[in-house]
Design a protein around this motif. Sequence first.
Motif, PDB file in Angstrom:
ATOM      1  N   ARG A 106       0.845  -1.198   0.000  1.00  0.00           N
ATOM      2  CA  ARG A 106       0.000   0.000   0.000  1.00  0.00           C
ATOM      3  C   ARG A 106       0.876   1.241   0.000  1.00  0.00           C
ATOM      4  NH1 ARG A 106      -5.201  -1.163   3.984  1.00  0.00           N
ATOM      5  NH2 ARG A 106      -5.718  -3.231   3.151  1.00  0.00           N
ATOM      6  N   ARG A 163     -12.474  -4.829  -5.711  1.00  0.00           N
ATOM      7  CA  ARG A 163     -13.111  -4.374  -4.471  1.00  0.00           C
ATOM      8  C   ARG A 163     -13.848  -5.519  -3.788  1.00  0.00           C
ATOM      9  NH1 ARG A 163     -15.265  -0.379  -7.686  1.00  0.00           N
ATOM     10  NH2 ARG A 163     -17.322  -1.255  -7.303  1.00  0.00           N
ATOM     11  N   ARG A 207      -6.496   6.504   5.560  1.00  0.00           N
ATOM     12  CA  ARG A 207      -6.357   5.058   5.422  1.00  0.00           C
ATOM     13  C   ARG A 207      -5.371   4.717   4.316  1.00  0.00           C
ATOM     14  NH1 ARG A 207      -6.420   1.281   7.518  1.00  0.00           N
ATOM     15  NH2 ARG A 207      -7.889  -0.166   6.578  1.00  0.00           N
ATOM     16  N   HIS A 218      -4.265   2.918   1.239  1.00  0.00           N
ATOM     17  CA  HIS A 218      -4.936   2.273   0.120  1.00  0.00           C
ATOM     18  C   HIS A 218      -3.981   1.365  -0.634  1.00  0.00           C
ATOM     19  CE1 HIS A 218      -8.133   5.699  -0.123  1.00  0.00           C
ATOM     20  NE2 HIS A 218      -8.336   4.872   0.876  1.00  0.00           N
ATOM     21  N   MET A 227      -5.721  -0.032  -6.151  1.00  0.00           N
ATOM     22  CA  MET A 227      -7.127   0.129  -5.795  1.00  0.00           C
ATOM     23  C   MET A 227      -7.846   0.996  -6.826  1.00  0.00           C
ATOM     24  SD  MET A 227      -8.634   1.546  -2.174  1.00  0.00           S
ATOM     25  CE  MET A 227     -10.386   1.693  -1.875  1.00  0.00           C
ATOM     26  N   TYR A 232      -7.513   4.799  -8.105  1.00  0.00           N
ATOM     27  CA  TYR A 232      -7.870   5.855  -7.159  1.00  0.00           C
ATOM     28  C   TYR A 232      -7.085   7.134  -7.439  1.00  0.00           C
ATOM     29  CZ  TYR A 232     -10.439   6.556  -2.752  1.00  0.00           C
ATOM     30  OH  TYR A 232     -11.355   6.933  -1.801  1.00  0.00           O
TER      31      TYR A 232
END
Length: 488
Positions: free
Chosen positions: A334, A362, A402, A404, A408, A415
């Motif tokens: 991430r 997802r 957060r 990610h 993602m 994103y």
Amino acid sequence: MLNVSEGQAPPTELRSRKYRFTSNVIATIILGVDLLCLVLGSLLAPLAYELILGPRYFIEQHVNVAVLVGVNFFLIRLSRNSYAHPMGRGGDSDQAVAFEFLLAALLVFATIWQLGQAKPFSSGLALCYLGLTAALLFVSRFVVRKLVWYLVQAGHIGQRIAIYGADLASSERVLRLLELERLPYVTVVGIADDRTTRIEREAPWTVPFIGSLDALVYRIAQGDVDMVIIALPMISQARLDQITEALQRVSVDICLMPREALDLSQQYSMRFIGSLPLFALWQRPMRDFNRILKAIEDRAVAILGLILFSPLMLLTAIAIKLTSRGPVLFRQERFGFNNVKISVLKFRSMYVDRQDESGAERTVRGDSRVTPVGRIIRRLSIDELPQLFNVVTGEMSIVGPRAHATRMKVGDDYYFEAVRGYAARHRVKPGITGLAQVRGLRGEIATVERAKRRVEYDMYYIENWSLMLDLRIILETVWRLIWDRDVY
């Protein structure tokens, strides 16, 4: 949904002429409450001490010290512009008042000790004074918020704002920024614009459309508007002069929302290098002592969490191992601080042959990839507990945006491609929980609009960080774990 029509008739009914204070009076109220807390702390501390140990102190010296602490306290608050944004930033910005008082007291007491004048003073009385006054100041912030809310409801305090500029994106941006502040005394009465021919017949406004500039001037003349925010990011000087000249005919505050606040950051400011003026668009967050405080908070909470949750983590590891084959922990790459990739730990909640390490796919409601145990630990966020080790190693924070997955997606785009300014959220370490998660954006983000809102909350957190905001988010996270039904 409002049916917007050109040449909309202005209101004809005159409203009540109850005298209303603007938000400027709130700073005066807060300053007065601070002074009252200092006086009450000075009076109550000797009474509390006498009840415990009796009158074993020289009251004159302690009164002098209390005065010095009070002067230092106000000097520190004025130097930090603590009264400049009353109740702004969601009510979290002024919760450091108790810390500022303790800092002022520490400076005074250190000076007295250095001068060799500490002997006549009672340490017990000093502790009573510090504890009582700090507690009064801390509690006073909640009392002031309730008092202001009451005065707003009674109509004695209010800031009625109209937005000029019916560009949908800009107007919604202003409304969202005002919503983030959560100011109880602010009311948006409507949006005005002369370009009525460019406005759709049923524009999706969340507030009324007032009409043209003339209609806005009429509303102001009736005493319905206190401030006009001009939200036209590409406005020319000639157009700005035309609007301000029209509004100058009536008594109203006129403010211009800069393009930088609409498109970039709302924390822009003037800075100087020597005497050279600079317009600062971005600032490094959590710098200097704030960075040290944040690091101490993260390590302390993470170590405490590992101690408290170690039995639960052990039981979870056993349950995962007994119910499905594969490792207990799941590692995923991430984005971390400064967009550097990190390996984030989680308890494995999916079947080992179906999990997606890239994060491109997802997780949806009823996802067949999730194991029975995985559904439980995901619902209660137990799967996130191994990230406490990421916090201890300094890769993550307890509270922050957060982390990610690098691949993602939101819709068909990644994103970082779908949301403008997404990368700026990585100016701080990612967190196990965050402001967006406790504001209803926990779990699946299926639309670009929800993704944008999450990033807006992340940016708001970065630019308004405080220890009290972190504490508030942690407490709200616990509450959300009990009642949130949007996680699966």
